[in-house]
Design a protein around this motif. Structure first.
Motif, PDB file in Angstrom:
ATOM      1  N   ALA A  34       0.803  -1.219   0.000  1.00  0.00           N
ATOM      2  CA  ALA A  34       0.000   0.000   0.000  1.00  0.00           C
ATOM      3  C   ALA A  34       0.840   1.275   0.000  1.00  0.00           C
ATOM      4  O   ALA A  34       0.341   2.330  -0.360  1.00  0.00           O
ATOM      5  CB  ALA A  34      -0.924  -0.005   1.215  1.00  0.00           C
ATOM      6  N   ARG A  35       2.092   1.196   0.398  1.00  0.00           N
ATOM      7  CA  ARG A  35       2.936   2.384   0.482  1.00  0.00           C
ATOM      8  C   ARG A  35       3.820   2.582  -0.751  1.00  0.00           C
ATOM      9  O   ARG A  35       4.851   3.230  -0.687  1.00  0.00           O
ATOM     10  CB  ARG A  35       3.817   2.309   1.732  1.00  0.00           C
ATOM     11  N   CYS A  36       3.417   2.045  -1.877  1.00  0.00           N
ATOM     12  CA  CYS A  36       4.239   2.151  -3.090  1.00  0.00           C
ATOM     13  C   CYS A  36       4.452   3.605  -3.506  1.00  0.00           C
ATOM     14  O   CYS A  36       5.391   3.911  -4.231  1.00  0.00           O
ATOM     15  CB  CYS A  36       3.634   1.353  -4.229  1.00  0.00           C
ATOM     16  N   GLY A  37       3.641   4.507  -3.033  1.00  0.00           N
ATOM     17  CA  GLY A  37       3.778   5.922  -3.357  1.00  0.00           C
ATOM     18  C   GLY A  37       4.953   6.596  -2.689  1.00  0.00           C
ATOM     19  O   GLY A  37       5.208   7.773  -2.910  1.00  0.00           O
ATOM     20  N   ALA A  69       4.132   4.453 -11.134  1.00  0.00           N
ATOM     21  CA  ALA A  69       4.391   5.346  -9.998  1.00  0.00           C
ATOM     22  C   ALA A  69       5.854   5.274  -9.576  1.00  0.00           C
ATOM     23  O   ALA A  69       6.495   6.297  -9.337  1.00  0.00           O
ATOM     24  CB  ALA A  69       3.480   4.976  -8.831  1.00  0.00           C
ATOM     25  N   PHE A  70       6.391   4.083  -9.496  1.00  0.00           N
ATOM     26  CA  PHE A  70       7.783   3.875  -9.094  1.00  0.00           C
ATOM     27  C   PHE A  70       8.758   4.531 -10.078  1.00  0.00           C
ATOM     28  O   PHE A  70       9.690   5.213  -9.675  1.00  0.00           O
ATOM     29  CB  PHE A  70       8.054   2.373  -8.988  1.00  0.00           C
ATOM     30  N   ALA A  75       7.918  10.599  -8.340  1.00  0.00           N
ATOM     31  CA  ALA A  75       8.817  11.756  -8.428  1.00  0.00           C
ATOM     32  C   ALA A  75       8.095  12.954  -9.022  1.00  0.00           C
ATOM     33  O   ALA A  75       8.268  14.090  -8.543  1.00  0.00           O
ATOM     34  CB  ALA A  75      10.046  11.403  -9.270  1.00  0.00           C
ATOM     35  N   THR A  76       7.263  12.725 -10.019  1.00  0.00           N
ATOM     36  CA  THR A  76       6.497  13.817 -10.622  1.00  0.00           C
ATOM     37  C   THR A  76       5.609  14.473  -9.581  1.00  0.00           C
ATOM     38  O   THR A  76       5.523  15.703  -9.514  1.00  0.00           O
ATOM     39  CB  THR A  76       5.653  13.271 -11.803  1.00  0.00           C
ATOM     40  N   ALA A  80       6.611  18.036  -7.906  1.00  0.00           N
ATOM     41  CA  ALA A  80       5.705  18.898  -8.683  1.00  0.00           C
ATOM     42  C   ALA A  80       6.261  19.175 -10.078  1.00  0.00           C
ATOM     43  O   ALA A  80       6.348  20.312 -10.520  1.00  0.00           O
ATOM     44  CB  ALA A  80       5.432  20.196  -7.932  1.00  0.00           C
ATOM     45  N   LEU A  81       6.639  18.119 -10.752  1.00  0.00           N
ATOM     46  CA  LEU A  81       7.219  18.255 -12.096  1.00  0.00           C
ATOM     47  C   LEU A  81       6.131  18.305 -13.158  1.00  0.00           C
ATOM     48  O   LEU A  81       5.128  17.705 -13.065  1.00  0.00           O
ATOM     49  CB  LEU A  81       8.163  17.088 -12.379  1.00  0.00           C
TER      50      LEU A  81
END
Length: 81
Positions: A34-37, A69-70, A75-76, A80-81
């Motif tokens: 669940a914490r892949c973010g 996401a990984f 990172a985006t 805030a890319l």
């Protein structure tokens, strides 16, 4: 680092200095959970080329959303890319 990231949602883990095949099992489990973010890909360029760092990515069992996401999405979002 996983314990710190689990406790604090604003702490992130990056994978620089490791190839996928050298990720600790606890990290791959955390990434699939669940914490892949909170995990971001890093290659450690120029010591490890991105292509080399990603060898074996298909073998760790990430679904399409987690993989996206990984590799870029986290990172985006964070930067805030």
């Amino acid at each position: 680092m996983i314990a710190v990231a689990t406790k604090h949602p604003n702490v992130f883990i990056d994978t620089s200095a490791y190839t996928v095949r050298r990720y600790p099992p606890a990290l791959t489990a955390y990434l699939r959970g669940a914490r892949c973010g909170q995990v971001m890909f890093g290659s450690n360029w120029p010591m490890i080329a991105p292509r080399k760092a990603l060898e074996g990515l298909d073998d760790i069992g990430l679904d399409a959303a987690t993989r996206a996401a990984f590799l870029a999405g986290n990172a985006t979002r964070v930067f805030a890319l």
